[in-house]
Scaffold this active site. Structure first.
Site, short mmCIF file in Angstrom:
data_model
loop_
_atom_site.label_atom_id
_atom_site.label_comp_id
_atom_site.label_asym_id
_atom_site.label_seq_id
_atom_site.Cartn_x
_atom_site.Cartn_y
_atom_site.Cartn_z
N LYS A 17 -14.05 9.84 -12.97
CA LYS A 17 -14.82 9.26 -11.86
C LYS A 17 -14.53 9.99 -10.54
O LYS A 17 -15.44 10.38 -9.82
CB LYS A 17 -14.50 7.76 -11.72
CG LYS A 17 -14.77 6.95 -12.98
CD LYS A 17 -14.49 5.47 -12.80
CE LYS A 17 -13.01 5.15 -12.60
NZ LYS A 17 -12.16 5.45 -13.78
N ARG A 21 -13.95 -3.82 -10.96
CA ARG A 21 -13.21 -3.69 -12.21
C ARG A 21 -13.13 -5.00 -12.97
O ARG A 21 -12.52 -5.05 -14.05
CB ARG A 21 -11.79 -3.21 -11.91
CG ARG A 21 -11.56 -1.70 -12.12
CD ARG A 21 -10.16 -1.44 -11.68
NE ARG A 21 -9.48 -0.33 -12.24
CZ ARG A 21 -9.30 0.83 -11.61
NH1 ARG A 21 -9.89 1.08 -10.48
NH2 ARG A 21 -8.54 1.76 -12.16
N ARG A 48 -2.84 15.06 -15.07
CA ARG A 48 -3.55 14.99 -13.78
C ARG A 48 -2.61 15.31 -12.61
O ARG A 48 -1.46 14.88 -12.58
CB ARG A 48 -4.12 13.58 -13.60
CG ARG A 48 -4.66 13.32 -12.20
CD ARG A 48 -5.64 12.19 -12.12
NE ARG A 48 -5.09 10.90 -12.50
CZ ARG A 48 -5.83 9.79 -12.61
NH1 ARG A 48 -7.13 9.84 -12.41
NH2 ARG A 48 -5.26 8.66 -12.98
N ARG A 81 0.75 11.36 -9.72
CA ARG A 81 0.78 9.94 -9.35
C ARG A 81 1.89 9.22 -10.11
O ARG A 81 2.13 9.50 -11.27
CB ARG A 81 -0.57 9.29 -9.68
CG ARG A 81 -1.55 9.32 -8.53
CD ARG A 81 -2.93 8.95 -8.94
NE ARG A 81 -3.02 7.67 -9.64
CZ ARG A 81 -4.17 7.10 -9.99
NH1 ARG A 81 -5.30 7.68 -9.71
NH2 ARG A 81 -4.17 5.94 -10.62
N ARG A 95 -2.87 0.24 -18.64
CA ARG A 95 -4.11 0.48 -17.87
C ARG A 95 -5.32 0.46 -18.79
O ARG A 95 -6.38 -0.07 -18.44
CB ARG A 95 -4.00 1.81 -17.12
CG ARG A 95 -3.05 1.68 -15.92
CD ARG A 95 -2.58 3.00 -15.41
NE ARG A 95 -3.59 3.75 -14.70
CZ ARG A 95 -3.44 5.02 -14.33
NH1 ARG A 95 -2.33 5.67 -14.61
NH2 ARG A 95 -4.39 5.63 -13.69
#
Ligand code: ADP
Ligand code: AMP
Length: 213
Positions: A13, A88, A127, A160, A171
């Site tokens: 996203k 969400r 990431r 992160r 998650r």
């Protein structure tokens, strides 16, 4: 144009939002980025949210809805916006619907980035993000032009805190139980479009551009 990017954590996203900003000149509204900025600034809201984020759980709806109310009222949202990571939950989607109705606007399109769970762990653990502009890269699949440096603003990329294999499990669980029902919510409102999020970053971008025109 008011757009929402929908999909699991790590579906792409944030990556696609950057291309939409460039093409349409409208801001990305990432509730995750807003929460991380609040943590960095040491606000009470940030400290409260951090407990949930570190465990891979969703931050309470009341906090998130308050953030969005304030953000959508800002002047740069007048020509449209790209929602990334919000809503969400069904209560968040209902609150958004009400808020947009009050503002006299509606969601033009929701783009679902479809990526199976088995690809998500590798995407999230590889990431690297820019702490300044929130841009997202991947060590293997989407590397920056200069290693460790953000293509957009030149800042040093970081990992992160919640991008670990352990946190991905909770998650993804939060995504399937609380967020996935939004697929039907937006399909019923005739604004849902799906793209294959497993393709290369540039192919996904082209598919989204084709849908949005
Ligand atoms: P989200 O915002 O949905 O959590 P990101 O845009 O941050 O996801 O993408 C998660 C990770 O996957 C990042 O490391 C990103 O560079 C990488 N990525 C994004 N899109 C693709 C893609 N189409 N193929 C492979 N990796 C991708
Ligand atoms: P993201 O940057 O979208 O991956 O979000 C990081 C974390 O912030 C999530 O795991 C949640 O803890 C929290 N978060 C972000 N957006 C929301 C939201 N709309 N509702 C609840 N929690 C959120």
């Amino acid at each position: 144009m008011n757009i929402m990017l929908f999909g699991a954590p790590g579906a792409g996203k944030g990556t696609q939002a950057k291309f939409l900003i460039e093409k349409y000149g409208i801001p990305q509204i990432s509730t995750g980025d807003i929460l991380r900025a609040a943590i960095k600034a040491g606000t009470n809201m940030g400290l409260e949210a951090k407990r949930f984020m570190d465990e891979g759980k969703l931050v309470p709806d009341s906090t998130i809805i308050g953030i969005i109310k304030d953000r959508l009222a800002e002047s740069d949202c007048k020509e449209g916006f790209i929602l990334d990571g919000f809503p969400r939950t069904i209560p968040q989607a209902e609150a958004l619907e009400l808020l947009m109705k009050e503002m006299g606007i509606s969601l033009d399109r929701v783009i679902s980035l479809n990526v199976p769970d088995e690809l998500i762990v590798g995407r999230i653990t590889g990431r690297r993000v820019c702490p300044k502009c929130g841009a997202s890269f991947h060590m293997e699949f989407n590397s920056p032009k200069v290693e460790g440096i953000c293509d957009y603003c030149g800042d040093k990329l970081v990992q992160r805190k919640d991008d670990t294999a352990e946190t991905v499990v909770s998650r993804l669980d939060a995504y399937h139980t609380q967020t996935a029902p939004l697929f039907d919510f937006y399909t019923e409102r005739n604004v849902m479009s799906e793209v294959d999020g497993t393709k290369d970053v540039s192919d996904v971008k082209e598919d989204i551009f084709k849908i949005l025109g």
